[in-house]
Motif scaffolding. Sequence first.
Motif, PDB file in Angstrom:
ATOM      1  N   ASN A 294       0.858  -1.180   0.000  1.00 16.07           N
ATOM      2  CA  ASN A 294       0.000   0.000   0.000  1.00 16.07           C
ATOM      3  C   ASN A 294       0.897   1.232   0.000  1.00 16.07           C
ATOM      4  O   ASN A 294       2.129   1.123  -0.040  1.00 16.07           O
ATOM      5  CB  ASN A 294      -0.987  -0.040   1.178  1.00 16.07           C
ATOM      6  N   ARG A 295       0.290   2.427   0.104  1.00 10.68           N
ATOM      7  CA  ARG A 295       1.081   3.641  -0.060  1.00 10.68           C
ATOM      8  C   ARG A 295       2.066   3.893   1.067  1.00 10.68           C
ATOM      9  O   ARG A 295       2.998   4.688   0.907  1.00 10.68           O
ATOM     10  CB  ARG A 295       0.150   4.836  -0.282  1.00 10.68           C
ATOM     11  N   ASN A 296       1.899   3.209   2.185  1.00 10.02           N
ATOM     12  CA  ASN A 296       2.903   3.348   3.250  1.00 10.02           C
ATOM     13  C   ASN A 296       4.284   2.904   2.774  1.00 10.02           C
ATOM     14  O   ASN A 296       5.302   3.445   3.193  1.00 10.02           O
ATOM     15  CB  ASN A 296       2.528   2.488   4.465  1.00 10.02           C
TER      16      ASN A 296
ATOM     17  N   PRO B 109      -1.066   3.954 -12.014  1.00  3.59           N
ATOM     18  CA  PRO B 109      -1.680   4.701 -10.925  1.00  3.59           C
ATOM     19  C   PRO B 109      -0.933   4.455  -9.600  1.00  3.59           C
ATOM     20  O   PRO B 109      -0.464   3.345  -9.346  1.00  3.59           O
ATOM     21  CB  PRO B 109      -3.096   4.129 -10.867  1.00  3.59           C
ATOM     22  N   ILE B 110      -0.900   5.486  -8.783  1.00  2.27           N
ATOM     23  CA  ILE B 110      -0.113   5.468  -7.554  1.00  2.27           C
ATOM     24  C   ILE B 110      -0.654   4.418  -6.572  1.00  2.27           C
ATOM     25  O   ILE B 110      -1.834   4.088  -6.592  1.00  2.27           O
ATOM     26  CB  ILE B 110      -0.133   6.893  -6.946  1.00  2.27           C
ATOM     27  N   LEU B 111       0.245   3.875  -5.723  1.00  5.13           N
ATOM     28  CA  LEU B 111      -0.199   2.934  -4.684  1.00  5.13           C
ATOM     29  C   LEU B 111      -1.261   3.611  -3.814  1.00  5.13           C
ATOM     30  O   LEU B 111      -1.148   4.789  -3.490  1.00  5.13           O
ATOM     31  CB  LEU B 111       0.978   2.518  -3.798  1.00  5.13           C
ATOM     32  N   LYS B 112      -2.267   2.833  -3.422  1.00  5.79           N
ATOM     33  CA  LYS B 112      -3.383   3.368  -2.640  1.00  5.79           C
ATOM     34  C   LYS B 112      -3.336   2.841  -1.198  1.00  5.79           C
ATOM     35  O   LYS B 112      -2.415   2.135  -0.816  1.00  5.79           O
ATOM     36  CB  LYS B 112      -4.711   2.954  -3.290  1.00  5.79           C
ATOM     37  N   ARG B 113      -4.381   3.153  -0.420  1.00  8.40           N
ATOM     38  CA  ARG B 113      -4.399   2.704   0.973  1.00  8.40           C
ATOM     39  C   ARG B 113      -4.747   1.213   1.055  1.00  8.40           C
ATOM     40  O   ARG B 113      -5.198   0.609   0.089  1.00  8.40           O
ATOM     41  CB  ARG B 113      -5.332   3.565   1.822  1.00  8.40           C
TER      42      ARG B 113
END
Length: 349
Positions: free
Chosen positions: A203-205, A220-224
Motif C-alpha cells: 500500500n502507499r505506506n 496509478p499510484i499505490l493506494k491505501r
Amino acid sequence: MQQLTMTRPDDWHLHLRDGALMQSVLPDTARQFARAIVMPNLRPPVTTLRQAMEYRQRILAAIPRGVSFEPLMTLYLTDNTSAAEIYEAKASGIVHAVKLYPAGATTNSDAGVSDIRKTYAALEAMQRCGMPLLVHGEVTDSAIDIFDREAIFIERVMQPLLLDMPDLRVVFEHITTKEAAQFVASAPETIAATLTPQHLLYNRNAMLAGGIRPHFYCLPILKRETHREALVKAAISGSPKFFLGTDSAPHAQHTKENACGCAGCYSAHTAIELYVEAFEAAGALDKLEGFASFYGADYYRLPRNTATVTLRREDWQVPSSVGFGEHQLVPLRAGETMKWKLNEVAQEN
Ligand SMILES: NC(=O)N[C@@H](CC(=O)O)C(=O)O
Ligand SMILES: [Zn+2]
Ligand SMILES: [Zn+2]
C-alpha cells in the motif's frame, strides 16, 4: 509446500522500451513468461502497424538464444488513428490490442488521446473486429486528487464509453482501487483487468512512511490498504476477468532518484516470484495458475501455453541494481530477500 509447478505464465502488460535499454530488460521477462503484451509508449509512440512490425523485429532479435518468447504487439491510440489502420493491424495477426493513454496521464503519454470522442471511428472499428482496447484509467484533470483519479475515470470516461460502445472489449489496465475491482467484476464479460505485483503486495505506506521511496512510485499510484485488500480478493477470486500484467516499467536509477522522479516500478526481475508471494500470503496458491497462465490467454483468444515452470521455496537476494543500457536500474525488492525462486522452464511437450 516446497515446490510449485504450473503452466508457463504470460505477462499481459509490459514495458520493454527500445534499443540497448530493451536489450537489458528483455531477458528477465523472456526467462519467465512465454508471451507478453508489449506497451507502445515509446518516443515516438508506436501508432502504426508498420512501426509495430519494426519494433517487433527488434525485440525478436534481442531474445536470448534457447529461450522461447513471443512479443504481442499493441498500437498507441491517438486522436488521428483511422479505422483502416485498425483493420490492417487486426489482419496482420501481430497486433493484439490498442492502448488508450489519456494525454498527459503517465510516462510518454503526451501524444495520447485529448478527447475520447475523437477516437470513435477507431473504436467502432475495434468493436467490429474484436480488437481489445487497453486503458490507462486515470483522469488527467489537475483539480482531481491523484489518489482519486482512477475512481473518477470510471464515472467520467469508462461508463459513458461502454454505453456508446457496448460490444467493445476493454481491459482496465493495472487497477489499483476497490472501485475499479467492483466495476470490472460487475461489468459484462467483455470487460477485464490486469493486476500488478506492487498493487497486490504494497500500500502507499511502502512509498511514503519513514522516508520517500521513489522505487515504489508508479502510476496509478499505490493506494491505501483497503484498496490493496480488494485487489487481492479480485486476483484470488477465480474470476477469469482478472489476470496477470506486471506493468514492469524500467526507468534508469538517476531518473527515479530525482527531485522529479519518473513513474514506474521495475518488477520483471522478480515478477512471477512476487505473484507467488502475494497468492501465498492470501492462502490461495491454488488460484495462481488460472490468474497467471490461463485467463489472459482466454481473454485474448490465444491458446494456453503447454510448457510448465517450476518454482522452489528458496531464499535469494535481489541485487541492489542491474544494468540498463549504459545506466543502472533498481528492481523492486532491491537488496531484499525473495522467498521463492523460479528454477526451470520445461519446454512444450
Ligand atoms: N506505470 C507507470 O508508472 N509507468 C509506465 C506507464 C504506465 O503504464 O502508465 C511507464 O511506461 O513507465
Ligand atoms: Zn499505465
Ligand atoms: Zn504500463
